[in-house]
Design an enzyme around this catalytic site. Structure first.
Site, PDB file in Angstrom:
ATOM      1  N   TYR A  48      -2.502  -1.397  10.199  1.00 18.04           N
ATOM      2  CA  TYR A  48      -2.581  -1.600   8.741  1.00 18.04           C
ATOM      3  C   TYR A  48      -1.339  -1.019   8.079  1.00 18.04           C
ATOM      4  O   TYR A  48      -0.690  -1.683   7.258  1.00 18.04           O
ATOM      5  CB  TYR A  48      -3.840  -0.938   8.184  1.00 18.04           C
ATOM      6  CG  TYR A  48      -3.958  -1.054   6.681  1.00 18.04           C
ATOM      7  CD1 TYR A  48      -4.538  -2.186   6.099  1.00 18.04           C
ATOM      8  CD2 TYR A  48      -3.487  -0.048   5.832  1.00 18.04           C
ATOM      9  CE1 TYR A  48      -4.637  -2.306   4.717  1.00 18.04           C
ATOM     10  CE2 TYR A  48      -3.580  -0.163   4.457  1.00 18.04           C
ATOM     11  CZ  TYR A  48      -4.162  -1.289   3.904  1.00 18.04           C
ATOM     12  OH  TYR A  48      -4.260  -1.410   2.543  1.00 18.04           O
TER      13      TYR A  48
ATOM     14  N   SER B 138       0.849  -1.193   0.000  1.00 20.26           N
ATOM     15  CA  SER B 138       0.000   0.000   0.000  1.00 20.26           C
ATOM     16  C   SER B 138       0.877   1.233   0.000  1.00 20.26           C
ATOM     17  O   SER B 138       2.015   1.199   0.496  1.00 20.26           O
ATOM     18  CB  SER B 138      -0.896   0.011   1.246  1.00 20.26           C
ATOM     19  OG  SER B 138      -1.560   1.258   1.401  1.00 20.26           O
TER      20      SER B 138
END
Length: 255
Positions: free
Chosen positions: A151, A138
């Site tokens: 995350y 990400s």
């Protein structure tokens, strides 16, 4: 990574980026097996897209990974590519109690999941010419979003893991490709489907496929929208980018 004539397993492909890429890979003539926890979604996908195969898998459960891997390899001994898509993104407030359970769940799915998937398939992939492992990190691996600390951390770990296992696997014939999404309009987090800062899902998936086709030897697949995050520190604008991301993303106001 070659994008035609392959047999590809995509666990985590019942929705969002995983499904969008699975459909595009299928349309290019690959044999595609999608994986997910919910059998009703798997049945719906195979009914709506004849030729796509499905296997139930819970990537947070080591036993489920082993069972699914055995089934995939028994049914598709020509498997060439593993795309470790499955992941979760949940907000956490580390200034109050109760965040630990969420953090542990995210680590189990986002980090242990890909590790266990690669472990289940790597021996087989080493026997296949042109094999590849595809990971998904990400932009938040490089610039953090305040409300999703674990995350962010797991995606940073996936990035470094991808770079590390590449050093071991590519010399023995297994390519390692890391897809690095920016914010994309999916259901990964509540409301993200309408995030004005996110890329439309189809635009993202189309750009990824173009990059895979035109850069078959690429280590990272970087759509234009993720480059400000990916290279913020290199370009000397890290602090400003952190501030911008957390001021503009609607999830930044969740805490």
């Amino acid at each position: 990574m070659e994008t035609t004539g392959k047999t590809i397993f995509v666990p985590g492909a019942t929705s969002g980026i995983g499904l969008a890429l699975a459909l595009r890979l299928h349309a290019r003539g690959n044999t595609v097996i999608v994986g997910g926890r919910r059998t009703e979604l798997l049945e719906q996908i195979t009914a709506e897209h004849p030729g796509i195969h499905a296997v139930r898998i819970d990537t947070a459960d080591p036993a489920s990974i082993r069972t699914a891997a055995a089934q995939v390899l028994a049914d598709h001994p020509d498997l060439d590519v593993l795309v470790a898509m499955a992941g979760i993104m949940e907000p956490e407030d580390w200034t109050s109690s109760g965040f630990l359970e969420t953090a542990e769940r995210i680590v189990t799915t986002n980090l242990l999941g890909p590790i266990r998937l690669v472990a289940a398939f790597v021996e087989h992939l080493r026997t296949r010419p042109g094999a590849a492992v595809v990971t998904v990190s990400s932009g938040l691996a490089h610039v953090p979003l305040r409300v999703t600390p674990t995350y962010n951390a797991t995606k940073a770990a996936v990035h470094r893991l991808s770079e590390s296992i590449r050093l071991q696997l590519e010399p023995v014939g297994v390519q390692v490709v890391e897809i690095v999404p920016p914010a994309v309009r999916t259901s990964l987090m509540p409301g993200q489907e309408h995030n004005p800062m996110g890329l439309p899902l189809d635009d993202f998936a189309d750009e990824v496929m173009t990059l895979l086709e035109t850069q078959p030897d690429a280590h990272e697949i970087l759509v234009e929208g993720v480059k400000p995050l990916r290279f913020a520190e290199v370009r000397g604008v890290y602090d400003a980018t952190v501030e911008r991301v957390n001021a503009s993303d609607p999830h930044a106001a969740a805490l």
